[in-house]
Design a protein around this motif. Structure first.
Motif, PDB file in Angstrom:
ATOM      1  N   PHE A   1      -2.480   4.745   4.319  1.00 56.65           N
ATOM      2  CA  PHE A   1      -1.627   5.291   3.391  1.00 56.65           C
ATOM      3  C   PHE A   1      -2.392   5.749   2.243  1.00 56.65           C
ATOM      4  O   PHE A   1      -2.290   6.771   1.748  1.00 56.65           O
ATOM      5  CB  PHE A   1      -0.596   4.364   2.869  1.00 56.65           C
ATOM      6  N   SER A   2      -3.379   4.933   2.103  1.00 55.33           N
ATOM      7  CA  SER A   2      -4.327   5.338   0.764  1.00 55.33           C
ATOM      8  C   SER A   2      -5.133   6.408   0.983  1.00 55.33           C
ATOM      9  O   SER A   2      -5.288   7.097   0.291  1.00 55.33           O
ATOM     10  CB  SER A   2      -4.946   3.879   0.441  1.00 55.33           C
ATOM     11  N   ALA A   3      -5.731   6.296   2.335  1.00 53.46           N
ATOM     12  CA  ALA A   3      -6.551   7.517   2.745  1.00 53.46           C
ATOM     13  C   ALA A   3      -5.795   8.690   2.559  1.00 53.46           C
ATOM     14  O   ALA A   3      -6.439   9.952   2.186  1.00 53.46           O
ATOM     15  CB  ALA A   3      -7.044   7.393   4.349  1.00 53.46           C
ATOM     16  N   ILE A   4      -4.700   8.941   3.237  1.00 49.82           N
ATOM     17  CA  ILE A   4      -3.864   9.963   3.199  1.00 49.82           C
ATOM     18  C   ILE A   4      -3.497  10.416   1.475  1.00 49.82           C
ATOM     19  O   ILE A   4      -3.600  11.496   1.051  1.00 49.82           O
ATOM     20  CB  ILE A   4      -2.319  10.026   3.791  1.00 49.82           C
ATOM     21  N   LEU A   5      -3.355   9.441   0.644  1.00 51.98           N
ATOM     22  CA  LEU A   5      -3.040   9.632  -0.881  1.00 51.98           C
ATOM     23  C   LEU A   5      -4.278  10.354  -1.373  1.00 51.98           C
ATOM     24  O   LEU A   5      -4.114  11.487  -1.988  1.00 51.98           O
ATOM     25  CB  LEU A   5      -2.721   8.132  -1.408  1.00 51.98           C
TER      26      LEU A   5
ATOM     27  N   ALA B   1     -13.520   6.482   3.132  1.00 45.79           N
ATOM     28  CA  ALA B   1     -13.763   4.940   2.948  1.00 45.79           C
ATOM     29  C   ALA B   1     -12.212   4.299   3.297  1.00 45.79           C
ATOM     30  O   ALA B   1     -12.272   3.369   4.000  1.00 45.79           O
ATOM     31  CB  ALA B   1     -14.209   4.585   1.746  1.00 45.79           C
ATOM     32  N   ASN B   2     -11.424   4.617   2.834  1.00 49.11           N
ATOM     33  CA  ASN B   2      -9.899   3.937   3.003  1.00 49.11           C
ATOM     34  C   ASN B   2      -9.659   3.967   4.257  1.00 49.11           C
ATOM     35  O   ASN B   2      -8.933   3.205   4.921  1.00 49.11           O
ATOM     36  CB  ASN B   2      -8.802   4.570   2.012  1.00 49.11           C
ATOM     37  N   TRP B   3      -9.705   5.500   4.895  1.00 45.66           N
ATOM     38  CA  TRP B   3      -9.477   5.504   6.447  1.00 45.66           C
ATOM     39  C   TRP B   3     -10.246   4.355   7.286  1.00 45.66           C
ATOM     40  O   TRP B   3      -9.837   3.763   8.008  1.00 45.66           O
ATOM     41  CB  TRP B   3      -9.731   6.760   7.032  1.00 45.66           C
ATOM     42  N   TRP B   4     -11.620   4.320   7.104  1.00 45.26           N
ATOM     43  CA  TRP B   4     -12.623   3.565   7.686  1.00 45.26           C
ATOM     44  C   TRP B   4     -12.007   1.797   7.369  1.00 45.26           C
ATOM     45  O   TRP B   4     -12.146   1.210   8.570  1.00 45.26           O
ATOM     46  CB  TRP B   4     -13.821   3.566   7.058  1.00 45.26           C
TER      47      TRP B   4
ATOM     48  N   LEU C   1       3.026   5.936  -3.050  1.00 47.50           N
ATOM     49  CA  LEU C   1       3.986   6.691  -3.426  1.00 47.50           C
ATOM     50  C   LEU C   1       3.932   6.911  -4.758  1.00 47.50           C
ATOM     51  O   LEU C   1       4.151   7.901  -5.518  1.00 47.50           O
ATOM     52  CB  LEU C   1       5.332   6.218  -2.929  1.00 47.50           C
ATOM     53  N   ILE C   2       3.580   5.847  -5.751  1.00 49.91           N
ATOM     54  CA  ILE C   2       3.510   5.928  -7.126  1.00 49.91           C
ATOM     55  C   ILE C   2       2.169   6.735  -7.473  1.00 49.91           C
ATOM     56  O   ILE C   2       2.327   7.511  -8.435  1.00 49.91           O
ATOM     57  CB  ILE C   2       3.633   4.640  -7.807  1.00 49.91           C
ATOM     58  N   GLY C   3       1.271   6.778  -6.519  1.00 45.39           N
ATOM     59  CA  GLY C   3       0.143   7.586  -6.588  1.00 45.39           C
ATOM     60  C   GLY C   3       0.660   9.050  -6.638  1.00 45.39           C
ATOM     61  O   GLY C   3      -0.117   9.912  -7.233  1.00 45.39           O
ATOM     62  N   LEU C   4       1.329   9.455  -5.790  1.00 47.47           N
ATOM     63  CA  LEU C   4       1.767  10.803  -5.683  1.00 47.47           C
ATOM     64  C   LEU C   4       2.569  11.244  -6.858  1.00 47.47           C
ATOM     65  O   LEU C   4       2.220  12.332  -7.241  1.00 47.47           O
ATOM     66  CB  LEU C   4       2.803  11.054  -4.257  1.00 47.47           C
TER      67      LEU C   4
ATOM     68  N   GLU D   1       0.849  -1.142   0.121  1.00 45.73           N
ATOM     69  CA  GLU D   1       0.108   0.068   0.118  1.00 45.73           C
ATOM     70  C   GLU D   1       0.887   1.129  -0.044  1.00 45.73           C
ATOM     71  O   GLU D   1       0.528   2.337  -0.530  1.00 45.73           O
ATOM     72  CB  GLU D   1      -0.936  -0.014   1.185  1.00 45.73           C
ATOM     73  N   LEU D   2       1.818   1.350   0.679  1.00 46.35           N
ATOM     74  CA  LEU D   2       2.927   2.449   0.685  1.00 46.35           C
ATOM     75  C   LEU D   2       3.426   2.748  -0.415  1.00 46.35           C
ATOM     76  O   LEU D   2       3.468   3.678  -1.063  1.00 46.35           O
ATOM     77  CB  LEU D   2       4.036   2.450   1.667  1.00 46.35           C
ATOM     78  N   LEU D   3       4.080   1.575  -1.228  1.00 48.42           N
ATOM     79  CA  LEU D   3       4.632   1.706  -2.396  1.00 48.42           C
ATOM     80  C   LEU D   3       3.459   2.476  -3.690  1.00 48.42           C
ATOM     81  O   LEU D   3       3.843   3.002  -4.374  1.00 48.42           O
ATOM     82  CB  LEU D   3       4.971   0.541  -3.050  1.00 48.42           C
TER      83      LEU D   3
END
Length: 187
Positions: A162-166, A154-157, A12-15, A7-9
């Motif tokens: 990491f995705s929620a922050i993204l 929804a991702n936070w929930w 990061l690619i999403g950023l 998820e972190l990777l």
């Protein structure tokens, strides 16, 4: 690899992806292809099947966008940005509505998803937004604002922090992107 590392990777690619989209760089499509592969896996792992399929769709849409934008590579990345004609707004709304209903029906009938309404609506909206992006309509940013806000919550929930922050970052960049593309379309 454990899901938080993947998820972190992916995030990061999403950023990188959103930065390239903001700049209207054709490299966004390459980052989008790689990010899609990560998120297909991530969302399948947490039983968000429509979102996994959304990223499968993004994979194809990113390939399509790359081809369309590369075909016009002699032009500036900013050229061709335009407004979606208002006569298409009702058609876009109808498509989103019908796709949402269809996806919801499939999810309810055939899956164990825990957020079928969020998945259905954001999947339908995302499919249309990707098409608008490929056509360089600046209104794609408006659709992404809605999608990104829902995805962030929804991702936070779901515990995908990491995705929620993204997606919270995506929301902010969507607002900035709309402003920037509006200026670029006026040039």
């Amino acid at each position: 690899m454990p899901i938080p590392t993947i998820e972190l990777l992916g995030a990061l690619i999403g950023l990188a992806y959103i930065t390239l989209e903001y700049r209207a760089s054709w490299w966004l499509w390459i980052a989008g292809i790689v990010m899609s592969l990560f998120y297909i896996y991530i969302y399948a792992e947490v039983n968000c099947y429509a979102w996994a399929l959304t990223y499968l769709y993004y994979l194809g849409a990113n390939i399509y966008g790359l081809v369309v934008w590369k075909k016009n590579s002699a032009e500036s990345s900013y050229s061709g940005i335009s407004n979606l004609p208002k006569k298409y707004y009702p058609k876009i709304a109808a498509i989103v509505f019908l796709l949402t209903l269809f996806i919801f029906f499939i999810l309810q009938r055939f899956t164990t998803t825990i957020i079928p309404v969020s998945e259905s609506f954001t999947t339908a909206l995302s499919m249309v937004a990707m098409w608008l992006l490929a056509k360089k309509y600046l209104q794609h940013w408006c659709l992404w604002m809605v999608v990104n806000a829902i995805y962030a919550m929804a991702n936070w929930w779901l515990g995908l922090y990491f995705s929620a922050i993204l997606f919270a970052v995506y929301f902010v960049v969507s607002v900035m992107g709309l402003v920037r593309w509006r200026k670029l379309a006026g040039k």
